[in-house]
Design a protein around this motif. Structure first.
Motif: not given
Length: 244
Positions: A203-230
């Motif tokens: 877990t602690q090792h994937w966390a580092v890699k996952a955070d790098e991927l999440w911060e370096s890639n766009p997430h337009p579907f997630y951004d729209r879905s989160r607004v709708f969910a809120e």
């Protein structure tokens, strides 16, 4: 036999797909163009990818895909979506499209052969059995409530799972709900012991890699879905308040 069955379904005009589990010893093959091209040639319209998770009476963490291998699958699936005529889903790396984990009755749950109502096919704990309660009652069980109130388990949608990405959450859920283990076998691993092993080795090792991927890639579907969910959650609270 499987490949022959695909040939028969293709010839019959059936819509079908494949499911593949990637682990430490087969990622290069699963993530290859050759594998996907073969599935396309066989007639597959869609494909489901799962990563190996350490469950069972003797969970083997050595079979888990490494953080680097999981990241390789993340990149490969997104590349294939733009280059191959097939619909692909990665159950662990596509949390951005479902706003995290869908289990625990949020979108799905699992009932094993003994009737135990589990949050997920990979989460072998239950407080209720479908032979004793209705599905509605099972959905409102202490286990499902403890599970759902923690979803999503992480702000990073590439870390959606309470078993391998946030193992401390599963320990909390089991302890809070008093859930019993449904895993068959005589030598069961305590949830806290397994969680500590997964946290340290993965877990602690994937966390580092996952955070790098999440911060370096766009997430337009997630951004729209989160607004709708809120908005949906705000409307739900307003309806509840109006009933008081």
């Amino acid at each position: 036999r499987i490949m022959h069955s695909m040939d028969l379904m293709r010839e019959a005009g059936c819509v079908f797909g494949f499911s593949a589990c990637y682990a430490r010893n087969n990622v290069d093959m699963i993530a290859s163009d050759e594998f996907i091209d073969t599935m396309v040639d066989k007639g597959c319209a869609f494909g489901w990818f799962f990563t190996y998770v350490p469950v069972g009476s003797e969970p083997n963490l050595d079979l888990m895909a490494t953080p680097e291998q999981r990241a390789k699958m993340y990149d490969a699936v997104r590349r294939f979506r733009n280059t191959k005529p097939i619909f692909l889903v990665d159950f662990w790396n596509d949390g951005e499209f479902s706003i995290g984990c869908i289990a625990g009755g949020r979108r799905y749950l699992h009932i094993n052969a003994a009737g135990d109502v589990e949050p997920c096919a990979f989460i072998h704990y239950a407080t209720d059995n479908i032979n004793d309660v209705s599905l509605k009652e099972a959905l409102g069980s202490p286990l499902m409530r403890a599970y759902q109130k923690r979803q999503p388990f992480n702000e990073n949608m590439l870390r959606p799972c309470p078993l391998i990405d946030n193992p401390e959450k599963l320990v909390e859920i089991v302890e809070e709900s008093g859930a019993r283990c449904t895993q068959l076998g005589e030598h069961l691993v305590a949830p806290k012991v397994l969680a500590e092993r997964i946290q340290e080795e993965y877990t602690q090792h994937w966390a580092v890699k996952a955070d790098e991927l999440w911060e370096s890639n766009p997430h337009p579907f997630y951004d729209r879905s989160r607004v709708f969910a809120e908005q949906e959650e705000a409307e739900r609270k307003e309806r509840q308040a109006s009933k008081v």
